[in-house]
Every structure is written in structure tokens, then in C-alpha cells.
Scaffold this active site. Structure first.
Site, PDB file in Angstrom:
ATOM      1  N   TRP A  36       5.434 -10.444   1.542  1.00 50.59           N
ATOM      2  CA  TRP A  36       4.909  -9.570   2.599  1.00 50.59           C
ATOM      3  C   TRP A  36       5.424 -10.003   3.961  1.00 50.59           C
ATOM      4  CZ3 TRP A  36       1.998  -9.796   7.062  1.00 50.59           C
ATOM      5  CH2 TRP A  36       1.452  -8.579   7.509  1.00 50.59           C
TER       6      TRP A  36
ATOM      7  N   ASP B 248       0.772  -1.257   0.000  1.00 50.25           N
ATOM      8  CA  ASP B 248       0.000   0.000   0.000  1.00 50.25           C
ATOM      9  C   ASP B 248       0.803   1.307   0.000  1.00 50.25           C
ATOM     10  OD1 ASP B 248      -1.480  -2.153   0.873  1.00 50.25           O
ATOM     11  OD2 ASP B 248      -2.216  -1.188   2.676  1.00 50.25           O
TER      12      ASP B 248
ATOM     13  N   GLU C 206     -10.839  -2.285   4.161  1.00 46.94           N
ATOM     14  CA  GLU C 206      -9.467  -1.816   4.344  1.00 46.94           C
ATOM     15  C   GLU C 206      -9.313  -0.450   3.671  1.00 46.94           C
ATOM     16  OE1 GLU C 206      -7.263  -5.257   2.630  1.00 46.94           O
ATOM     17  OE2 GLU C 206      -6.717  -5.699   4.703  1.00 46.94           O
TER      18      GLU C 206
ATOM     19  N   ARG D 251      -8.109  -0.887  11.153  1.00 44.22           N
ATOM     20  CA  ARG D 251      -6.869  -0.323  10.609  1.00 44.22           C
ATOM     21  C   ARG D 251      -7.081   0.715   9.493  1.00 44.22           C
ATOM     22  NH1 ARG D 251      -7.222  -5.786   9.347  1.00 44.22           N
ATOM     23  NH2 ARG D 251      -7.443  -6.230   7.120  1.00 44.22           N
TER      24      ARG D 251
HETATM   25  N1  DQQ Z   1      -2.173  -3.694   3.923  1.00 48.00           N
HETATM   26  C1  DQQ Z   1      -1.717  -3.194   5.201  1.00 48.00           C
HETATM   27  C2  DQQ Z   1      -2.939  -3.055   6.030  1.00 48.00           C
HETATM   28  C3  DQQ Z   1      -4.010  -2.914   5.025  1.00 48.00           C
HETATM   29  C4  DQQ Z   1      -3.599  -3.866   3.946  1.00 48.00           C
HETATM   30  C5  DQQ Z   1      -0.691  -4.136   5.750  1.00 48.00           C
HETATM   31  C6  DQQ Z   1      -4.218  -3.576   2.623  1.00 48.00           C
HETATM   32  O1  DQQ Z   1      -2.860  -1.934   6.904  1.00 48.00           O
HETATM   33  O2  DQQ Z   1      -5.283  -3.175   5.549  1.00 48.00           O
HETATM   34  O3  DQQ Z   1       0.433  -4.223   4.912  1.00 48.00           O
HETATM   35  O4  DQQ Z   1      -3.463  -4.038   1.553  1.00 48.00           O
END
Ligand code: DQQ
Length: 539
Positions: A46, A22, A201, A146
Site C-alpha cells: 500500500w 478498495d 470506513e 473519509r
Molecule cells: N482504504 C482507503 C481509505 C479507506 C481504506 C485508502 C479502507 O479511503 O478508509 O486506501 O480500506
């Protein structure tokens, strides 16, 4: 390896190596654009997420800095996840972001630049009272909480932010208020929620004026007649609603409530997620940034040593009928245009394939106008197709003859056409209006196994009585293909990995028509694109 270098993008942003997802906290501050990004400093998958940081003066060439924040406090020991920047009155940038704590709860933290007079804002300090927000209570889920938005000021003078959450299993943008941006309380109703989906998200909330591409700053007074947009990320894509921000209720209210989320509009109909927008005070426009993942396998990514790019930053605004957003690559990207070719007055009859020569077909910017000679043969539109445009793209592919279309562009084609990617339109008649199908068909994009190669697609409404030309702009950047149809009415970004590209074989580009109606091309322009400096590292 050489192959992975050939797939690296030349002007779509990506860090020198490793995993990126992101976009975070984009802002324009004191003459500099800042791009932060979810980044794994240790590898191409990731994990171990910190905030990567890059700066630019033109949104094209980037300097990569040291990560702005690392996982080193109880509130973010499991990851420094997504968040947003707000510039407070007096020019104080402040960032609120999600952290994963030791118990795997999601909490919100604040960080501030250590030294505002450092033009690059290299170093950041976390607030002493972190985490500033936690989520407890019946119906809430602390592992689904989040991605705080940029702040805005309400009529009572207090700051507000929204945070993505799942409440009783449904998607919500929770609303919080604060006087000082450090101490927050939850408003007892969400900004908006819907039982049409689960977790939302990366919510994004911004104001727009119909037909005005000037962009609006959220933290100033919103003009009369403005609409608000709520964007949320789910189902692997970014969907949005247009509505009003009802100041009395302090809540968002969509103009149309669609119970079936398959009908929600998308920012992009391809590989695009977790987008975030910001107001660019330099050029008075709103810019949106989105993440485009790889479509090869995880083991391919480990072998390449990198994964994830950003779509070209796009200006985003509301159409004059207030029914959909329009997007266009920022003008700055045109500074990379090199060698140009130009054709006028082409005519594409049924079955025609016109080769576009004289530019680098692997790194190009192509603009074509398709002018319909008639709409008499447009087939009837079936509204149920809106539920699954990709299925329709698979069934009505480029090789399936139609009335008006398919016509479009074949790109990254090998000598024998065994590999090729197709961008095409097809026109349907729907009562008083026309519906245009746009597809980005990757099914034959590569001979390599284990790739995700869908036929992406979507429909947009178009007034063919007023405007006979349907435009297509495509930015080809090695493994990235980013297309804008109908003047930015529909966008599709995709990833492709042709063997021909890896082998440094020649690839071809063609304009084509496979519909019974002749299509004119009054104007075709294409440029080779130069390589941007996106991989420069400065300590
Ligand atoms: N990626 C982040 C989160 C979000 C997600 C974690 C969306 O905060 O919700 O890397 O791709």
C-alpha cells in the site's frame, strides 16, 4: 516466478501488477461498467495511492486503462483515497473522493470526466474548488474523515452524501447536503452513529425492497415499504444494519440496535473489505463489489509483484423477511463455464468421501445441494456461539463428528491430503428454527509458512421445515475460494496458497459427510472455468 503466476486469479479481477485495495466509484454509464480501484503504481504494498481504472461490458472481461486520477493537487498530494460516483440528472457522472493533503488531513474532492462522449471516460478533471469539504470542530478528527458515499436526493430536493468519520472516538456516518454537488454543508446530526465501535470506513447506504431482487436507484423516489441498509467497514470486515431512512429526522434508524458489534451481520464472513454497491440500470439490480486482500506475507507480495483481488461482483438484495441480505454472483460469470460434470442421487453416509472428477479442480464453479434425511439428531444451538463463529469452526471442524453435519466440500487437496481446504455446514436446532454453521477452514490449506490460515465462519437461520436442501456454491480460482451458502444467505471468500498448486501438481475435490445423519445429494454440478480477460492493457 512461476509460483506467483499459479496463484494469480483467472477470473477474479486484479490489475496486471502491483497493489490494489478498495473498489471506488463503480457505475454503469452509457453501456459501460466502470471499476476504479485504489492502486499503487509503484509496487505491491500500500502507498502512493491513485485511482486505477478498468472498463467492461459484461463485468467479466476487463480493459485496463491509465489511472483516472493521480496525486497532483494540494487536496490529494498524499493519496487519492476512496470515493463514489453519482450520475446527476441529465447524465452527468460526478465523483467525490477523499484526498490526503500535505498536513495529512483528510479532505473531500470532486472530479468529473473531461469528455462525456469518450465511451471509456478515460480522462478526468478535478474541480476548481477542491477540496470541497474539510472537517474542523470539537470532537472531530481530521485524520478520520473519509470515503464519501454515492449521493441521493432528499424530500427537499437537495443532494445528500454520507462520509465515514470518528466523532469523540466513535464511529459515525456524517451527513452532508448540497444543491449543486459542489458546495456542501454538514447537517448537524449524523446519518447514523454508534458508540459500539471506533472509526467507520467506507460507508455504503442503499434502499432495498423485501424479497425483491430488482434493485433500487437511490436518486429516484424510494417506493413505499422499502428498507435501507447501512454498511460500514471495521474490524477487517464489512458489517451492516437493516433499518429505515426516517425522512422527517433525515436519519437512518436500524430495526434492531445491537450494542455488541460482534453481533452485527456481515456482508461476507471471510476476507472481504471496503465494499461498495451501485445500481445497475442495464439489468435493474444492485451490485456489490468488495476487496479481498492477500493472506500471505508482505515479502511474499513483493516477490509476487502483486497483491489484492476483487470478489466476483454480486447481486445483492433483501430477504423476504427483511432480516438479512442475500447475495449471488452476477449471472455473467457463468459465461466462463466450460467443461461440465453432473451427478444425481448421491448419498453420503457418515465418513463418506466422494471424489469429484473430470473438471479443472483449480479453476471451477461447483454447485451442490445437500438434502437432509432427518433433523432428529441436530444438536442444540447455543446463542453465545454467535459472538465468535470462527472459534466454533475451529472446535467443530470437518473431522469432528456431529449429529447433522459436518458435510460439505474438500477442495485443493494434495494426493496425500496433507494440504486441503474445507467448506462445510453443520445444523443446530434452536427453539422453533434451525441455525446453520458454515465454515471455510483454511488451517490445512498449505504447507507454506507465514500464511494467515483461519477457519472463517458464520451462522445463518434456515427454515428446514420448508426447504430440506442446503445449497453450496463455490467458485475456485487458484488462490481464491468464494463460497455462497443457503442460496446466498452466507458468503465467505478466502485466499489459499497450496504448495501443490504452485508446483502444478494434481489437486483433488471431494464431497463428504462426517455427521451421523445421512445426507443426500440430489444434484451436483461442476464446471471448469475459463480464464477471463482481466489483464489486458490498452493505453
Ligand atoms: N482504504 C482507503 C481509505 C479507506 C481504506 C485508502 C479502507 O479511503 O478508509 O486506501 O480500506
Amino acid at each position: 516466478s512461476i509460483a506467483s503466476e499459479r496463484y494469480r486469479t483467472a477470473y477474479h479481477f486484479q490489475p496486471p501488477k502491483n497493489w490494489m485495495n478498495d473498489p471506488n466509484g463503480p457505475m454503469y454509464y452509457n453501456g459501460i461498467y466502470h471499476s476504479f480501484y485504489q492502486y499503487n503504481p509503484h509496487g505491491a504494498l500500500w502507498g502512493d495511492i491513485v485511482w486505477g481504472h478498468a472498463v467492461s461490458t459484461d463485468l467479466v472481461n476487463w480493459i485496463i486503462l491509465e489511472p483516472a486520477i493521480e496525486r497532483d493537487t494540494p487536496g490529494d498530494i498524499n493519496g487519492c483515497w476512496t470515493g463514489s460516483a453519482t450520475i446527476l440528472p441529465g447524465g452527468q457522472p460526478i465523483v467525490i473522493y477523499t484526498g490526503g493533503d500535505a498536513e495529512n488531513h483528510q479532505v473531500q474532492n470532486i472530479m468529473l470526466p473531461k469528455n462525456r462522449s469518450d465511451p471509456y471516460l478515460r480522462e478526468w478533471t478535478k474541480a476548481g474548488n477542491n477540496p470541497v469539504l474539510q472537517l474542523v470542530g470539537p470532537g472531530f478528527n481530521s485524520s478520520q474523515f473519509r470515503d464519501p458515499t454515492t449521493g441521493w436526493i432528499g424530500p427537499d430536493g437537495l443532494w445528500r452524501i454520507a462520509i465515514g468519520a470518528e466523532v469523540n472516538g466513535y464511529g459515525a456516518a456524517l451527513l452532508y447536503k448540497s444543491e449543486d454537488f459542489l458546495n456542501w454543508t454538514r447537517v448537524d446530526h449524523p446519518l447514523y452513529s454508534s458508540n459500539a465501535s471506533g472509526m467507520w470506513e467506507c460507508p455504503d447506504f442503499f434502499a432495498v425492497l423485501p424479497g425483491n431482487n430488482g434493485g433500487l436507484d437511490l436518486s429516484t423516489v424510494i417506493p413505499e415499504g422499502a428498507k435501507h441498509v447501512l454498511k460500514v467497514s471495521l474490524d477487517q470486515c464489512d458489517k451492516y444494519m437493516i433499518g429505515v431512512y426516517d425522512l422527517k429526522r433525515d436519519a437512518f434508524s436500524p430495526d434492531t440496535v445491537l450494542d455488541d458489534r460482534r453481533l452485527w451481520l456481515k456482508i461476507d464472513y471471510g476476507n472481504y473489505y471496503a465494499s461498495k454497491s451501485f445500481f445497475d440500470s442495464k439489468n435493474s439490480r444492485r451490485i456489490i463489489w468488495g476487496w479481498t486482500n492477500e493472506s500471505d506475507s508482505s515479502s511474499d507480495d513483493v516477490a509476487k509483484g502483486w497483491a489484492g483481488i476483487y470478489a466476483i461482483p454480486r447481486a445483492i438484495w433483501l430477504d423476504s423477511d427483511a432480516k438479512q441480505l442475500l447475495q449471488w454472483p452476477v449471472d455473467e460469470i457463468e459465461s466462463l463455464r466450460g467443461n461440465e460434470i453432473n451427478h444425481q442421487g448421491l448419498e453420503l453416509n457418515k465418513g463418506d468421501l466422494f471424489e469429484i472428477k473430470g473438471i479443472d479442480t483449480t479453476q471451477a464453479d461447483v454447485e451442490i445441494d445437500f438434502e437432509l434425511t432427518s433433523t432428529d439428531d441436530a444438536e442444540p444451538f447455543d446463542p453465545s456461539w454467535l459472538l465468535d463463529a470462527e472459534k466454533h469452526c475451529r472446535e467443530a471442524g470437518a473431522s469432528v463428528h456431529g449429529g447433522v453435519g459436518p458435510f460439505g466440500l474438500v477442495i485443493l487437496a494434495s494426493d496425500d491430503m496433507e494440504e486441503h481446504t474445507v467448506l462445510h455446514f453443520r445444523v443446530y436446532k434452536s427453539q422453533q428454527k434451525y441455525m446453520i454453521l458454515m465454515c471455510s477452514d483454511l488451517r490445512r490449506s498449505s504447507l507454506r509458512p507465514e500464511l494467515y490460515t483461519p477457519a472463517y465462519g458464520g451462522f445463518f437461520e434456515f427454515d428446514l421445515e420448508k426447504e430440506r436442501k442446503i445449497s453450496l456454491r463455490t467458485l475456485i480460482d487458484r488462490s481464491a475460494v468464494e463460497s455462497f451458502g443457503g442460496g446466498g444467505r452466507l458468503c465467505i471468500i478466502a485466499r489459499v496458497y497450496p504448495v501443490a498448486l504452485a508446483d502444478e501438481r494434481r489437486t483433488h475435490m471431494y464431497a463428504f459427510n462426517n455427521g451421523s445423519t445421512t445426507v443426500k445429494v440430489p444434484q451436483l454440478k461442476a464446471w471448469s472455468m475459463m480464464t477471463a480477460q482481466v489483464n489486458v492493457k490498452k493505453g
